[in-house]
Write an enzyme that holds these catalytic residues in place. Structure first.
Site, PDB file in Angstrom:
ATOM      1  NE  ARG A   3     -38.352 -34.363  23.637  1.00  0.00           N
ATOM      2  CZ  ARG A   3     -38.144 -35.285  24.716  1.00  0.00           C
ATOM      3  NH1 ARG A   3     -37.822 -34.810  25.891  1.00  0.00           N
ATOM      4  NH2 ARG A   3     -37.557 -36.464  24.747  1.00  0.00           N
ATOM      5  CG  HIS A  30     -32.596 -34.220  28.416  1.00  0.00           C
ATOM      6  ND1 HIS A  30     -33.731 -33.228  28.587  1.00  0.00           N
ATOM      7  CD2 HIS A  30     -33.154 -35.449  28.054  1.00  0.00           C
ATOM      8  CE1 HIS A  30     -34.882 -34.088  28.425  1.00  0.00           C
ATOM      9  NE2 HIS A  30     -34.654 -35.273  28.383  1.00  0.00           N
ATOM     10  CD  GLN A  33     -34.617 -37.680  32.161  1.00  0.00           C
ATOM     11  OE1 GLN A  33     -35.227 -37.928  31.271  1.00  0.00           O
ATOM     12  NE2 GLN A  33     -34.700 -38.540  33.180  1.00  0.00           N
ATOM     13  CG  ASP A 120     -28.985 -41.410  26.799  1.00  0.00           C
ATOM     14  OD1 ASP A 120     -30.278 -42.059  26.558  1.00  0.00           O
ATOM     15  OD2 ASP A 120     -28.842 -40.476  26.651  1.00  0.00           O
ATOM     16  CB  CYS A 160     -32.911 -40.512  30.429  1.00  0.00           C
ATOM     17  SG  CYS A 160     -31.802 -40.977  29.422  1.00  0.00           S
ATOM     18  NE  ARG A 188     -38.138 -36.387  31.622  1.00  0.00           N
ATOM     19  CZ  ARG A 188     -37.951 -35.162  30.936  1.00  0.00           C
ATOM     20  NH1 ARG A 188     -37.734 -33.891  31.322  1.00  0.00           N
ATOM     21  NH2 ARG A 188     -38.244 -35.270  29.585  1.00  0.00           N
TER      22      ARG A 188
END
Ligand code: NVA
Length: 201
Positions: A3, A30, A33, A120, A160, A188
């Site tokens: 990450r 991502h 996600q 987001d 998210c 997740r």
């Protein structure tokens, strides 16, 4: 699993490493996600194909991966973003060749008849220094009760997280859809377990 910020770091690990590398988040995309997001949409709607997904806000890592994931499962994708914050052009071209993608600065056009509205934060991790200029650029790029009227009456809302109430989403919409959003957060865990199972065979 890495990450990080630069996508190139992930590419380099994958190139020079001898084991599968999972992208846990970069500035570019991502994907983990989005697996959880698609799982949540399927959980609520029963299927994915033919649904319309609308993303509102920054054409960032989330927008890029939602476009790819959405198009791959046969959804129509619409992105509403300011002209200077469009999703990656290569991804846009790929999506338009492989499915139905609209990128517009008109929120209502993007949200029209949507089954899922997604947003987001305006400033992602690492962009804290751009906060003031982004607040200006994204003013109005918000999922609020008015925008919800453009979507289908039973539209779901995803985020998210963490959410900035009063910026990309109103408190009212966030609370009304907290069930979906927290299921998305829980998923997740399940979606990422599935990635490990697949890679471990
Ligand atoms: N765009 C956000 C996503 C966080 C899940 C970020 O990169 O910070």
């Amino acid at each position: 699993m890495i990450r990080t910020f630069a996508q190139q770091d992930v590419e380099d690990l994958a190139k020079y490493g001898s084991i599968p590398i999972i992208n846990g988040l970069t500035d570019y995309c991502h994907p983990c996600q989005v697996l959880a997001d698609l799982m949540t949409i399927r959980e609520y709607k029963g299927s994915l194909k033919g649904l319309k997904l609308c993303f509102v806000g920054d054409g960032n890592n989330m927008a890029n991966s939602l476009i790819v994931g959405g198009i791959k499962v046969g959804m129509e994708v619409a992105v509403a973003c300011p002209d200077n914050y469009r999703p990656d052009e290569k991804i846009v071209r790929w999506a338009q060749e492989n499915g139905k993608l609209t990128v517009t600065s008109d929120l209502k056009e993007a949200a029209a008849n949507a089954d899922v509205l997604y947003t987001d934060v305006w400033a992602s991790m690492g962009q804290e220094g751009e906060k003031a200029e982004r607040e200006k650029a994204f003013a109005g790029y918000c999922i609020d009760a008015e925008l919800m009227k453009a979507a289908k009456p039973d539209a779901m809302v995803l985020h998210c997280l963490p959410a900035h109430r009063g910026e990309e989403i109103t408190e009212e919409v966030l609370e009304a859809h907290a069930g979906e959003i927290f299921d998305e957060a829980e998923n997740r865990l399940h979606a990422q377990k599935a990635v490990l199972v697949k890679l471990l065979k």
